[in-house]
Design an enzyme around this catalytic site. Sequence first.
Site, PDB file in Angstrom:
ATOM      1  N   LYS A 120       0.993  -1.019  -0.192  1.00  0.00           N
ATOM      2  CA  LYS A 120      -0.020   0.012   0.019  1.00  0.00           C
ATOM      3  C   LYS A 120       0.886   1.174   0.196  1.00  0.00           C
ATOM      4  O   LYS A 120       1.878   1.109   0.775  1.00  0.00           O
ATOM      5  CB  LYS A 120      -0.943  -0.122   1.397  1.00  0.00           C
ATOM      6  N   SER A 200      -9.573   1.660   3.376  1.00  0.00           N
ATOM      7  CA  SER A 200      -8.540   2.587   2.286  1.00  0.00           C
ATOM      8  C   SER A 200      -7.729   1.752   1.590  1.00  0.00           C
ATOM      9  O   SER A 200      -7.138   2.084   0.756  1.00  0.00           O
ATOM     10  CB  SER A 200      -8.100   3.600   3.145  1.00  0.00           C
ATOM     11  N   SER A 224     -10.005  -0.407   7.123  1.00  0.00           N
ATOM     12  CA  SER A 224      -9.159  -0.272   5.756  1.00  0.00           C
ATOM     13  C   SER A 224      -8.784  -1.576   5.657  1.00  0.00           C
ATOM     14  O   SER A 224      -8.349  -1.626   4.299  1.00  0.00           O
ATOM     15  CB  SER A 224      -8.285   0.755   5.899  1.00  0.00           C
TER      16      SER A 224
END
Length: 519
Positions: A120, A200, A224
């Site tokens: 990420k 996210s 997330s």
Amino acid sequence: MAIGKSPLCYLSFSLFSALLLILLATLTSGNGLQTPKFHGFSFREITVQQIQLGFKRNQFTSRRLVEFYLKEIDRINPLLKGVLELNPDALSQADKADHERSTKAAISLSPLHGVPILIKDNIATKDKMNTTAGSYALLGSVVPRDAGVVTKLRKAGAIILGKASLSEWSHFRSNNAPSGWNGRGGQGKNPYTGGDPCGSSSGSAISVAANMGAVSIGTETDGSILCPSNNNLVVGFKPTVGLTSRAGVIPISPRQDSVGPICRTVSDAVYVLDVIAGIDYNDKATIETSRYIPKGGYAQFLKADGLRGKRLGIVINPFYLGIGNDTIAIIEKHLNTLRKRGAVLLDNLEIPNLAAYGNSGSAENTAMLAEFRISLNEYLKELVASPVRSLADAIAFNKKNPKLEKLEYGQELFINAEATKGIRKAEKEALSFMNRLNREGFEKLMTKNKLDALVTPTASVSPTLAIGGFPGVIVPAGFDSDGQPFGLVFGGLKGSEPKLIEIAYGFEQATKIRKPPKL
Ligand SMILES: *[C@@H]1O[C@H](CO)[C@@H](O)[C@H](O)[C@H]1NC(C)=O
Ligand SMILES: *[C@@H]1O[C@H](CO)[C@@H](O)[C@H](O)[C@H]1NC(C)=O
């Protein structure tokens, strides 16, 4: 990209998976005399174990695997936008891994050796890639070092394939920004529905779901990891806060942030967890939390009969309310499967202080706004170079670049965070309120009923776990009547990862719901 929701489409999914299974069976059952031809196709849905077996039998190389993912990213990422940047050194890292394997005893190598992973974009890599949380405000920033988890991944010989996209700033700029959107990469898409990937860690989930990487890691502050894993039919593992290092991770709240795997299978997620969990002196919380790590690591808990004797709690209100009847029918079938596999289900349990949980969101928000300002400013200060050096700078950057950063989505969380002045009276009250809530709520529910895990559908349990730093694993459970994937979460007390792994693996092996999207 053909995205369908019709039953016919699922039928073709099944045919497709059946073909895949046959292919994979050919790949894993051979006696090693014949080397199967590896058309890129056959790497789809490949697991970490199958990768290591293929390496061992000289059926393919890490380079070949990286080339496959690069080709797939080239083909489908323009539509899905799950990957933000590619590592220009991925192929040379693969060559190095291939060389190491030819010279070292296989026994000394980690299960992730030679395995391509997507990271990420809020997790620092000290290499040719940028670390930006998806924002132009951090493009060109230079990080002082790899994030703690990246150091561990490199040491294990994993290939850093690229940076996964995300909801910008881990969705802590504005509540009005769509999930999966960031300034640099645009809008990520769910490979099953074409719609909301959830965030996210959207790109991590999209990418492994669509076979653009072997495994991935994301981060969770509240939902997330669990929510994008739910929406994209993959396994998400949010560890106990502090089990994995947050050093070098663009933060929201050190009290809640956790780095964890997002993968296609429970075992893949556990192999990743085994590598990234553990002490990192740049994140002091990992020292204390390391007492939870069992001797011999986590893979020993991948037991086919892991559900036997486990006590699982069902709390209808609020976790099973507002779910469509078709979906409830699927969930009930799964609960029966859990029973058949030897678990004891305690249904109709209640969260002792359910009413008070209604105020958890506002307490969480109060604490997080102040924690975000403090921890983000610390992160930005540590950078070797950066276009922005503080939250105030980032706010100004967005105002100066309204088109680039779609200021129409707003930045009210930034502005509200900037208005905080440290952990003062209101924040302290919010923190003690949440502590009491955890103690008299989730913890009491778990201990009073001697539960090994709470079982809940979709990611709706995430705030309950988030405010206490509790771990949770989500496993694919099916599709609702709109064709939207969903999963079941197994949540537990701090340090309960071994049990959660036994339960999640047992459920996955009994159901095997996951299918690749049709792209
Ligand atoms: C990092 O960002 C710079 C722009 O600042 C860009 O030129 C470069 O290609 C990016 N790196 C990668 C690996 O995409
Ligand atoms: C769902 O099930 C409940 C109870 O079985 C029933 O009352 C309700 O009408 C059903 N809803 C739909 C939309 O079928």
